[in-house]
Design an enzyme around this catalytic site. Structure first.
Site, PDB file in Angstrom:
ATOM      1  N   CYS A   7       6.687  -3.577   2.275  1.00 24.68           N
ATOM      2  CA  CYS A   7       6.419  -3.038   3.596  1.00 24.68           C
ATOM      3  C   CYS A   7       5.695  -1.705   3.554  1.00 24.68           C
ATOM      4  CB  CYS A   7       7.731  -2.820   4.368  1.00 24.68           C
ATOM      5  SG  CYS A   7       8.735  -4.287   4.530  1.00 24.68           S
ATOM      6  N   ASN A  64      11.170   0.210   3.675  1.00 23.00           N
ATOM      7  CA  ASN A  64      10.309  -0.244   2.582  1.00 23.00           C
ATOM      8  C   ASN A  64      11.121  -0.197   1.304  1.00 23.00           C
ATOM      9  OD1 ASN A  64       8.175  -0.810   0.824  1.00 23.00           O
ATOM     10  ND2 ASN A  64       7.623   1.341   0.641  1.00 23.00           N
ATOM     11  N   GLY A  65      11.145  -1.319   0.581  1.00 25.39           N
ATOM     12  CA  GLY A  65      11.906  -1.396  -0.658  1.00 25.39           C
ATOM     13  C   GLY A  65      12.775  -2.633  -0.670  1.00 25.39           C
ATOM     14  N   TYR A 122      -1.834  -1.336  -8.685  1.00 26.78           N
ATOM     15  CA  TYR A 122      -2.282  -2.288  -7.667  1.00 26.78           C
ATOM     16  C   TYR A 122      -1.818  -1.971  -6.257  1.00 26.78           C
ATOM     17  CZ  TYR A 122      -2.688  -6.645  -5.035  1.00 26.78           C
ATOM     18  OH  TYR A 122      -2.989  -7.562  -4.070  1.00 26.78           O
TER      19      TYR A 122
END
Length: 503
Positions: free
Chosen positions: A17, A119-120, A261
């Site tokens: 996210c 996020n995570g 990336y």
């Protein structure tokens, strides 16, 4: 009939996210958040949402799709207030459903509301579910994410002590990777796990504050970078300004794959430019794995900076040999079987005049299953390449990630159990070279001790639970009674085999 899928591109490693939050009176915070999420779209392309508070109530708008598909001018204009929480999602816990889109929302026992973006990925989700059940907290309208579970626990435990104190009490018992942006009616909060696995930064607006997953999102809204949110830190922003508190001692283990990336090249992590890191990786790759060739070409876009570095380090000319269709893979229209068989040409098309008769060095960011590289090498040879030398700007990915990247399972990872020459033969290249782990660390300019490299070396800095208590659809299984209460954990630093191959 069995169809040959060897030409089909594999799913790329995807982050869970992007999160974005803003507190700014007098600003159109919904529009700021929209543009912040637009800058973070690469981190999650399944769903998007924004919550806004005007000081009295919180309104949430979310849906499946890209940021530009979910929001329009009319919707954004209706989201009025001065506090916003934004989220773009790629799922690593919970299915792709509207209920699992974020920000997730819960009513608090004292009559207010709480919206949260995460996020995570947590690794003690089953343990937290047991805690929620014991407290009588139910799932939220069918949501099956660790994020919604956290939001429910925070909202329930705020009844006695308020959101801020509830977070300080709850977060020390939350294990895994988490960058949280959450808000009640009057205050914006941000928190980062003690290991700081995922990035989270703080920015300053003329009339307020911004928190975001990457510095590139600060840039797009005109916020100046202040600092990173520290591992184990909770920030609170309200009319009295910004305050900071610690809920855990910092043990930094930032994700090394962010440099390879995940992050945008125009982002800075740990004081180091991601683009500069990738160029330096390419230079080191040229020294570690030289090739006798005529042209260096990238696999766009993620391989481009490393290819530039490889050309600089090898004195082989750099060129563009592949054109990327940037929008394929971001559509919800399923391709027909005829189109699907075109495979990698949906994403990349060769410039035959550039490729024909050349010995090529092809630089990519990583190899996961090998399907993409196999199809790519075949396509380049069909386009007239004399030789194809594949160079990879990361070490072999041998281990899955449990901290927010949706890699393949270990059994699907081509580098698991295969030697270098076996992988080379499998993808059909004339030669194959990876940058060393030491070279990658050196390029990042981060201390080795402050990095998580589990996908490369199998050493997980945050203890993992039993195999039955981890995975994308964990909560869906637990809600159906498939798994029970939390099991013993694997000590931090052990390899994934210890977690994944227990009897």
């Amino acid at each position: 009939m069995v169809t040959d899928q060897s030409n089909a591109p594999e799913p790329e490693p995807r982050e869970e996210c992007g999160v974005f939050g803003v507190w700014a009176k007098g600003e159109e915070v919904a529009k700021l958040t929209y543009f912040g999420l637009y800058a973070l779209q690469h981190r999650g392309q399944e769903a998007a949402g924004i919550s806004v508070s005007d000081g009295r109530q919180i309104v949430v708008f979310k849906d499946l799709g890209l940021v530009s598909q979910v929001f329009d001018e009319q919707t954004l204009s209706s989201l009025r207030g001065y506090i916003a929480v934004g989220h773009c999602r790629y799922s690593t816990t919970g299915s792709t459903t509207w209920e699992n889109a974020q920000p997730t929302f819960r009513n608090t026992a004292v009559g207010g509301g709480l919206s949260l973006g995460h996020n995570g990925n947590l690794v003690n989700t089953a343990e937290l579910l047991d805690r929620a059940r014991a407290a009588g907290i139910r799932t939220n309208n069918g949501a099956t994410t660790d994020s919604d579970l956290l939001c429910g626990l925070l909202a329930a435990e705020a009844a006695d002590r308020g959101i801020e104190q509830a977070a300080l009490d709850l977060l020390p018992g939350v294990r895994g990777a988490f960058c949280l942006v959450f808000a009640d009616e009057t205050t914006l909060y941000a928190a980062r796990d003690a290991h700081g696995v995922r990035p989270l930064v703080l920015g300053r607006l003329e009339r307020g504050w911004v928190v975001a997953s990457e510095t590139a999102a600060l840039d797009i809204v005109g916020a100046s970078f202040v600092r990173e949110v520290e591992p184990g830190e909770l920030l609170a922003i309200d009319q009295n300004g910004l305050r900071s508190a610690r809920f855990a001692n910092p043990e930094p283990k930032g994700c090394l794959f962010e440099y390879v990336y995940l992050a945008r090249p125009d982002t800075t992590i740990g004081g180091r430019s991601v683009h500069a890191t990738r160029v330096e990786i390419g230079r080191r790759l040229a020294v570690e794995s030289p090739a006798d060739a005529d042209l260096v070409i990238p696999v766009p876009e993620s391989g481009t900076p490393a290819a530039i570095g490889y050309a600089q380090g090898s004195d082989i000319p750099y060129g563009s040999g592949l054109v990327k269709n940037a929008y394929v893979g971001r559509t919800f229209i399923q391709p027909s079987q005829t189109i699907r068989q075109l495979g990698i040409r949906l994403k990349l098309n060769p410039l035959k005049d550039v490729i024909r008769g050349k010995r090529l060095v092809v630089v990519d960011d990583s190899i996961v299953r090998g399907n993409t590289q196999r199809a790519l090498v075949r396509m380049l040879r069909e386009s007239g390449a004399v030789e194809v030398h594949v160079r990879i700007a990361s070490p072999p990915v041998r281990w899955p990630c449990f901290y927010g990247i949706d890699f393949a399972s270990r059994a699907e990872l081509i580098a698991n159990g295969m030697e270098l020459d076996d992988i080379r033969r499998s993808i059909g290249a004339d030669s194959l070279g990876y940058v060393s782990l030491e070279g990658l660390i050196a390029a990042s300019e981060q201390p080795r001790s402050r990095l998580c490299m589990a996908c490369f070396d199998g050493k997980y800095p945050i203890a993992l639970p039993d195999e039955a208590l981890i995975g994308k659809h964990l909560l869906e299984g637990l809600e159906k009674g498939v798994a029970g209460s939390a099991a013993p954990v694997v000590p931090a630093g052990y390899g994934a085999e210890d977690a994944l191959q227990r009897p």
